[in-house]
Write a protein that holds these residues in place. Structure first.
Motif: not given
Ligand SMILES: Cc1cc2nc3c(=O)[nH]c(=O)nc-3n(C[C@H](O)[C@H](O)[C@H](O)COP(=O)(O)OP(=O)(O)OC[C@H]3O[C@@H](n4cnc5c(N)ncnc54)[C@H](O)[C@@H]3O)c2cc1C
Length: 419
Positions: A11-14, A32-36, A41-43, A261-263, A302-304
């Motif tokens: 669930g980060g920007p991507a 969306i599944f997010e572990r945090d 995300g990192i933002l 790892e998942l990939s 860049l996150v954009d």
């Protein structure tokens, strides 16, 4: 078993941009599944400004940029489940998740979008000799401690690696009252953005030691200092150039690795140059219905760019769900990086059924001045773009018009031509 049209991992920007774009394409049944415990995300730990200049034409902080997307996710009623870790994805898109609320659960997805981001190379991956004293952190861990937890790791700091995270942490530690003695960089150029070198080092008088590396870590229980030496053109330390820097903190900012790892477990082919999945123009991996975007695909500066790319992954996944299959089964043409181009995303293109123009994103292998980026199909030039300077730290984006690619049936090349 719960069923979803599109499952998004991360669930980060991507992940958020992919979800929004898939919903805009009319796909209702998304999660969306997010572990945090929150989206972003990192933002969430990047509290400096400089985000969103392309997307919003404004200088936002990381949390502000993330919040704009999180607000949209909520406004569009896109379901998301936080504190939920994706453990496994099978080839037929059964996704295994683990959460406090539901325990282990299997979910069926028509399409999956991988948006797990990346992580920093730790000390173990760098082979620096010495004991394992306290005081050695990745720059991202230190960033989380300072910006999210309110702890400053130390007072006398050396940073190894001049990637953007290292540069930003040099400034951050200085603003928190620590002294940053030096930033050492193995390569003869910085791998960070020019603006970060100026704003994070030059403005604070922090020396950048190019072609230097840490050759020893001193201290057994607690870090006492590091030895820095100059390296030659083969990156081998030059005897006699060693210098001791007393410090209680060493921050490592030596490159990011996609969380793959998942990939890997799913059997997706990875590109050894990006460490992320090999994808086509729709950002689909070689497992049907599994797409990838953002830093899990290749590391972005860049996150954009992350948001733009991920919107395309959302669109392609939506098209896949509507069709129930991959656009065409004909062989794809390859995009071959040559002279000065390190890798390209995508690595292949299905020319017969394009959704739109194709973005070729890539990094160069070194510093090039007064040069052109040239994309060719055999001898035919599809795109030529002049550049005054190209550096490995900046990701480039070249667009090939859809009609230029129609009928191309040989591999295409991307290369740098110096004048
Ligand atoms: C220190 C730093 C400074 C930066 N500075 C700038 C800047 O100034 N300007 C700029 O534009 N960009 C900057 N960037 C880059 C930008 O932040 C990233 O490109 C962007 O955040 C990447 O987005 P992402 O969604 O791919 O990955 P992330 O933001 O890393 O999100 C991935 C998410 O996936 C989740 N996840 C991973 N695995 C799983 C799993 N198995 N199950 C469930 N969830 C999972 C993670 O918890 C995370 O929330 C910076 C990055 C860093 C690290």
């Amino acid at each position: 078993m719960r069923d979803f049209d599109i499952v998004i991992v991360g669930g980060g920007p991507a992940g958020m941009a992919a979800a929004i774009s898939a919903r805009e394409q009319g796909i209702e049944n998304i999660v969306i599944f997010e572990r945090d415990s929150e989206l972003g995300g990192i933002l969430n730990q990047c509290i400096h400004n400089g985000f969103g200049l392309r997307t919003f034409k404004e200088e936002l902080t990381g949390p502000e940029y993330a919040e704009r997307y999180a607000d949209k996710v909520r406004d569009m009623n896109i379901p998301y489940e936080t504190d939920t870790m994706v453990l496994d994805i099978s080839k037929d898109r059964v996704v295994t998740i683990l959460s406090r609320k539901r325990g282990v659960e299997e979910i069926r997805a028509k399409a999956v979008i991988l948006a797990m981001g990346c992580r920093e190379r730790p000390r173990g991956a760098l082979n620096i000799p010495g004991f394992r004293p306290q005081g050695v952190y990745t720059a991202g861990t230190a960033q989380k401690l300072v910006n999210c937890e309110g702890y400053v790791p130390g007072k006398e700091v050396v940073i190894l690696g001049s990637g953007d995270i290292g540069l930003i942490m040099a400034r951050r530690m200085t603003l928190e009252g620590a002294h940053v003695a030096a930033v050492a960089e193995l390569m003869p150029y910085s791998s960070g953005l020019k603006r970060n070198i100026v704003q994070c080092l030059d403005d604070f008088g922090i020396p950048l030691l190019l072609s230097h590396t840490v050759v020893d870590i001193k201290g057994k229980e607690k870090l006492e200092g590091v030895v820095i030496a100059e390296v030659d053109s083969t990156n081998t330390p030059i005897a006699g150039t060693e210098q001791f820097y007393p410090c209680d903190t060493l921050l490592l900012s030596c490159g990011l690795i996609p969380e793959n790892e998942l990939s890997k477990n799913c059997g997706i082919t990875l590109d050894p140059r990006t460490n992320g999945p090999v994808v086509d123009e729709g950002l689909e991996t070689d497992i049907d219905g599994v797409f990838a975007c953002g830093n899990v695909l290749h590391v972005h500066d860049l996150v954009d760019f992350v948001s733009e790319e991920s919107a395309r992954a959302g669109e392609s996944a939506a098209a896949f769900v509507k069709r129930g299959c991959t656009p065409d089964d004909t062989a794809a043409i390859k995009v071959v990086p040559k002279n000065g181009v390190r890798y390209t995303v995508p690595a292949e293109i299905h020319t017969s059924d394009l959704l739109g123009d194709v973005h070729i994103r890539f990094r160069v292998t070194g510093v090039f001045k007064d040069c052109s980026v040239v994309i060719k199909a055999g001898e035919e030039e599809l795109v030529r773009r002049k550049n005054r300077i190209l550096v490995p730290s900046e990701m480039l984006d070249i667009i090939i018009k859809k009609d230029k690619l129609a009928g191309v049936n040989c591999d295409i090349t991307a290369e740098i031509e110096e004048v």
